[in-house]
Design a protein around this motif. Structure first.
Motif, PDB file in Angstrom:
ATOM      1  N   LEU A 135     -14.167 -55.952 -28.269  1.00  0.00           N
ATOM      2  CA  LEU A 135     -12.757 -55.450 -29.154  1.00  0.00           C
ATOM      3  C   LEU A 135     -13.046 -54.145 -29.455  1.00  0.00           C
ATOM      4  O   LEU A 135     -11.927 -53.472 -29.682  1.00  0.00           O
ATOM      5  CB  LEU A 135     -12.656 -56.415 -30.408  1.00  0.00           C
ATOM      6  CG  LEU A 135     -12.607 -58.080 -30.306  1.00  0.00           C
ATOM      7  CD1 LEU A 135     -12.577 -58.652 -31.853  1.00  0.00           C
ATOM      8  CD2 LEU A 135     -11.236 -58.157 -29.642  1.00  0.00           C
ATOM      9  N   PHE A 136     -14.237 -53.758 -29.764  1.00  0.00           N
ATOM     10  CA  PHE A 136     -14.183 -52.230 -30.035  1.00  0.00           C
ATOM     11  C   PHE A 136     -15.084 -51.155 -29.305  1.00  0.00           C
ATOM     12  O   PHE A 136     -14.902 -50.055 -29.471  1.00  0.00           O
ATOM     13  CB  PHE A 136     -14.560 -52.086 -31.450  1.00  0.00           C
ATOM     14  CG  PHE A 136     -16.082 -52.601 -31.638  1.00  0.00           C
ATOM     15  CD1 PHE A 136     -17.112 -51.611 -31.814  1.00  0.00           C
ATOM     16  CD2 PHE A 136     -16.445 -53.725 -31.899  1.00  0.00           C
ATOM     17  CE1 PHE A 136     -18.414 -51.918 -32.007  1.00  0.00           C
ATOM     18  CE2 PHE A 136     -17.853 -54.288 -32.147  1.00  0.00           C
ATOM     19  CZ  PHE A 136     -18.642 -53.193 -32.100  1.00  0.00           C
ATOM     20  N   LEU A 137     -15.929 -51.586 -28.050  1.00  0.00           N
ATOM     21  CA  LEU A 137     -16.621 -50.998 -27.317  1.00  0.00           C
ATOM     22  C   LEU A 137     -15.967 -50.365 -26.267  1.00  0.00           C
ATOM     23  O   LEU A 137     -14.727 -51.003 -26.080  1.00  0.00           O
ATOM     24  CB  LEU A 137     -17.738 -51.410 -26.929  1.00  0.00           C
ATOM     25  CG  LEU A 137     -18.908 -52.171 -27.933  1.00  0.00           C
ATOM     26  CD1 LEU A 137     -20.071 -52.848 -27.398  1.00  0.00           C
ATOM     27  CD2 LEU A 137     -19.447 -50.876 -28.873  1.00  0.00           C
ATOM     28  N   ASP A 138     -16.540 -49.461 -25.574  1.00  0.00           N
ATOM     29  CA  ASP A 138     -15.789 -48.969 -24.285  1.00  0.00           C
ATOM     30  C   ASP A 138     -15.869 -50.214 -23.285  1.00  0.00           C
ATOM     31  O   ASP A 138     -16.657 -50.914 -23.292  1.00  0.00           O
ATOM     32  CB  ASP A 138     -16.762 -47.860 -23.584  1.00  0.00           C
ATOM     33  CG  ASP A 138     -18.120 -48.101 -23.539  1.00  0.00           C
ATOM     34  OD1 ASP A 138     -18.301 -47.589 -22.397  1.00  0.00           O
ATOM     35  OD2 ASP A 138     -18.600 -48.531 -24.220  1.00  0.00           O
ATOM     36  N   ALA A 342      -7.664 -52.028 -35.119  1.00  0.00           N
ATOM     37  CA  ALA A 342      -6.722 -52.459 -34.121  1.00  0.00           C
ATOM     38  C   ALA A 342      -6.440 -53.883 -33.751  1.00  0.00           C
ATOM     39  O   ALA A 342      -5.850 -54.598 -33.441  1.00  0.00           O
ATOM     40  CB  ALA A 342      -6.587 -51.428 -32.975  1.00  0.00           C
ATOM     41  N   ASN A 343      -7.844 -54.261 -33.643  1.00  0.00           N
ATOM     42  CA  ASN A 343      -7.951 -55.732 -33.104  1.00  0.00           C
ATOM     43  C   ASN A 343      -8.552 -56.560 -34.153  1.00  0.00           C
ATOM     44  O   ASN A 343      -9.525 -58.058 -34.140  1.00  0.00           O
ATOM     45  CB  ASN A 343      -9.121 -55.660 -32.168  1.00  0.00           C
ATOM     46  CG  ASN A 343      -8.459 -55.185 -30.818  1.00  0.00           C
ATOM     47  OD1 ASN A 343      -7.785 -55.673 -30.128  1.00  0.00           O
ATOM     48  ND2 ASN A 343      -9.080 -53.815 -30.482  1.00  0.00           N
ATOM     49  N   ARG A 344      -8.567 -56.258 -35.599  1.00  0.00           N
ATOM     50  CA  ARG A 344      -8.878 -56.952 -36.748  1.00  0.00           C
ATOM     51  C   ARG A 344      -8.505 -58.362 -36.667  1.00  0.00           C
ATOM     52  O   ARG A 344      -9.510 -59.283 -36.869  1.00  0.00           O
ATOM     53  CB  ARG A 344      -8.817 -56.407 -37.905  1.00  0.00           C
ATOM     54  CG  ARG A 344      -9.512 -56.791 -39.015  1.00  0.00           C
ATOM     55  CD  ARG A 344      -8.853 -56.412 -40.419  1.00  0.00           C
ATOM     56  NE  ARG A 344      -9.836 -56.484 -41.637  1.00  0.00           N
ATOM     57  CZ  ARG A 344      -9.845 -57.422 -42.379  1.00  0.00           C
ATOM     58  NH1 ARG A 344      -9.231 -58.510 -41.963  1.00  0.00           N
ATOM     59  NH2 ARG A 344     -10.699 -57.607 -43.526  1.00  0.00           N
ATOM     60  N   ASP A 345      -7.413 -58.946 -36.393  1.00  0.00           N
ATOM     61  CA  ASP A 345      -7.151 -60.375 -36.325  1.00  0.00           C
ATOM     62  C   ASP A 345      -7.652 -61.021 -35.123  1.00  0.00           C
ATOM     63  O   ASP A 345      -8.105 -62.270 -35.434  1.00  0.00           O
ATOM     64  CB  ASP A 345      -5.412 -60.430 -36.075  1.00  0.00           C
ATOM     65  CG  ASP A 345      -4.729 -59.993 -37.249  1.00  0.00           C
ATOM     66  OD1 ASP A 345      -5.116 -59.653 -38.537  1.00  0.00           O
ATOM     67  OD2 ASP A 345      -3.565 -59.537 -36.909  1.00  0.00           O
ATOM     68  N   LYS A 346      -8.113 -60.431 -34.066  1.00  0.00           N
ATOM     69  CA  LYS A 346      -8.775 -61.217 -33.220  1.00  0.00           C
ATOM     70  C   LYS A 346     -10.371 -61.447 -33.614  1.00  0.00           C
ATOM     71  O   LYS A 346     -11.178 -62.458 -33.382  1.00  0.00           O
ATOM     72  CB  LYS A 346      -8.924 -60.614 -31.845  1.00  0.00           C
ATOM     73  CG  LYS A 346      -7.482 -60.307 -31.248  1.00  0.00           C
ATOM     74  CD  LYS A 346      -7.609 -59.456 -29.977  1.00  0.00           C
ATOM     75  CE  LYS A 346      -6.108 -59.288 -29.413  1.00  0.00           C
ATOM     76  NZ  LYS A 346      -6.273 -58.426 -28.054  1.00  0.00           N
TER      77      LYS A 346
END
Length: 429
Positions: A135-138, A342-346
């Protein structure tokens, strides 16, 4: 707000613009009014009391548990005010300094990282769902400091630059053997195997990471060049031309530095080279953040260079180059925080609200520590012999440039006197 906490904050917050609303709804402002407003709402008397006596642990715990909200300024703003007031008597006040001093004094007890304990510690963090990290890494899942050659780089570009930067310092040649200690999801090992035609053995204590790395090796057709194992580096007996370790040394623990470098010395061939990439402190040794140690990286410790160098010297190894990367990790964490938000809900669907608040605090507080405290990244190049590497650093820049061109799809021209062939990056060193 209780009287004691009000007096403490009034005396400690000299600069900045901090507004605190207490459990009864009354608000008090602290600081000189400079900068953006940071507004904290302490919702319970329990949290208020805990913050009074141990703010560095109680503030993140209260935030995780929903007993504290940050209405304006975010976690980054709170930590900015805390760190920027350190030199003016802020967090270094007697009451807080005594608590942190005790944590520093007992740090060795917290870092008895035997093989079994090290594996448990790793599982606490790195065996979390791979879907969370995606969700947050490259796209290559690099979970360590990126290298921002240019300030406007994307996260993916900066992580690719980091791999080139490390590879250049290893001075690899086709056919060599490489050990990757703490190989993560395999991105660096696979890059080295593909770019230099070397044989890579990666070791990790995370079963989740091992599975992903192995699958990636097969998917890229590199299973004969890159092999990953769930194994403690202390169990290895092979010898390698090169050893690289990125983002793993922070988990070794100060008690085990001599073991780490003594073992590294036995793992390296006589003309071997090692590159250690680790978070470090530019200042004097100090305790690991209580919040980070308890919830994020149990057993972890960020060393000062003065704690690392004696262990290297006693192992018989030679330090051939040291680079200090400043602010690169702050920028990396900024990107991670934005992507996580940006992907907190996931992320919440994978775990829960408390987990999301914990990770929000972790990412933002870590960024703040690299921006306004003394955290940096050390890249330490090590060899067994004094004459293994060139006398100047020009070969690093030359290799890095060649890798960059190759990654952009450019092929170097073959010498006119020889049949055209695609040369390895190593040939251009």
């Amino acid at each position: 707000m209780n009287i004691l906490l009000k007096r403490i904050l009034d005396r400690l917050v000299r600069t900045g613009n901090l507004k605190v609303t207490g459990p009864k709804g009354l608000s008090v402002t602290f600081g000189d009014g400079s900068g953006d407003l940071v507004h904290m709402h302490i919702k319970t008397t329990h949290a208020e009391r805990a913050i009074t006596f141990d703010p560095m642990l109680a503030v993140p715990e209260a935030y995780m548990d929903g007993e504290l909200d940050i209405l304006e300024g975010g976690v980054l703003g709170v930590m900015r005010i805390a760190f920027q007031n350190m030199d003016s008597g802020g967090i270094d006040a007697t009451w807080s300094k005594a608590i942190e001093g005790l944590r520093h004094a007992f740090r060795r007890l917290q870092q008895i990282n035997t093989a079994a304990r090290a594996r448990r510690n790793v599982q606490r963090h790195y065996d979390l769902s791979g879907d969370l990290y995606r969700l947050f890494l490259d796209k290559d899942m690099q979970y360590s400091c990126a290298y921002f050659e240019q300030p406007d780089m994307t996260l993916d570009e900066a992580q690719a630059a980091k791999k080139r930067h490390i590879a250049a310092k290893l001075r690899l040649k086709a056919g060599q053997t490489v050990l990757d200690i703490g190989s993560g999801w395999g991105g660096l090992g696979l890059y080295l195997a593909k770019s230099f035609d070397v044989d890579v053995q990666g070791v990790t204590l995370s079963t989740e990471q091992h599975g992903v790395a192995t699958d990636r090796a097969h998917a890229q057709g590199l299973e004969n060049r890159a092999h990953f194992e769930v194994r403690d580096y202390r169990e290895l007996n092979e010898r390698f031309d090169r050893v690289v370790s990125v983002g793993m040394f922070e988990h070794v623990g100060v008690n085990h530095y001599r073991t780490f470098f003594d073992k590294s010395a036995t793992l390296l061939k006589p003309d071997g080279v090692m590159l250690l990439h680790t978070i470090g402190r530019s200042g004097a040794p100090w305790a690991t953040s209580a919040f980070i140690r308890k919830y994020i990286f149990p057993g972890g410790y960020v060393p000062s260079l003065s704690e690392v160098m004696p262990a290297i010297e006693k192992s018989g190894l030679i330090v051939t180059d040291i680079e200090v990367l400043r602010l690169h990790y702050a920028e990396t964490l900024r990107h991670w925080s934005q992507r996580f938000a940006a992907n907190r809900d996931k992320a919440k669907a994978i775990y829960d609200e408390r987990f999301c608040r914990m990770w929000e605090f972790y990412l933002a507080a870590s960024e703040a520590a690299f921006r306004w405290q003394d955290l940096v990244v050390f890249q330490i190049q090590i060899a067994k012999k004094n004459d293994t590497l060139p006398m100047s650093r020009d070969y690093m820049a030359k290799c890095e440039k060649a890798l960059q061109l190759r990654d952009m799809g450019h092929r170097p021209k073959a010498p006119a006197a020889k049949p055209a062939r695609r040369r390895k990056v190593a040939d251009m060193e």
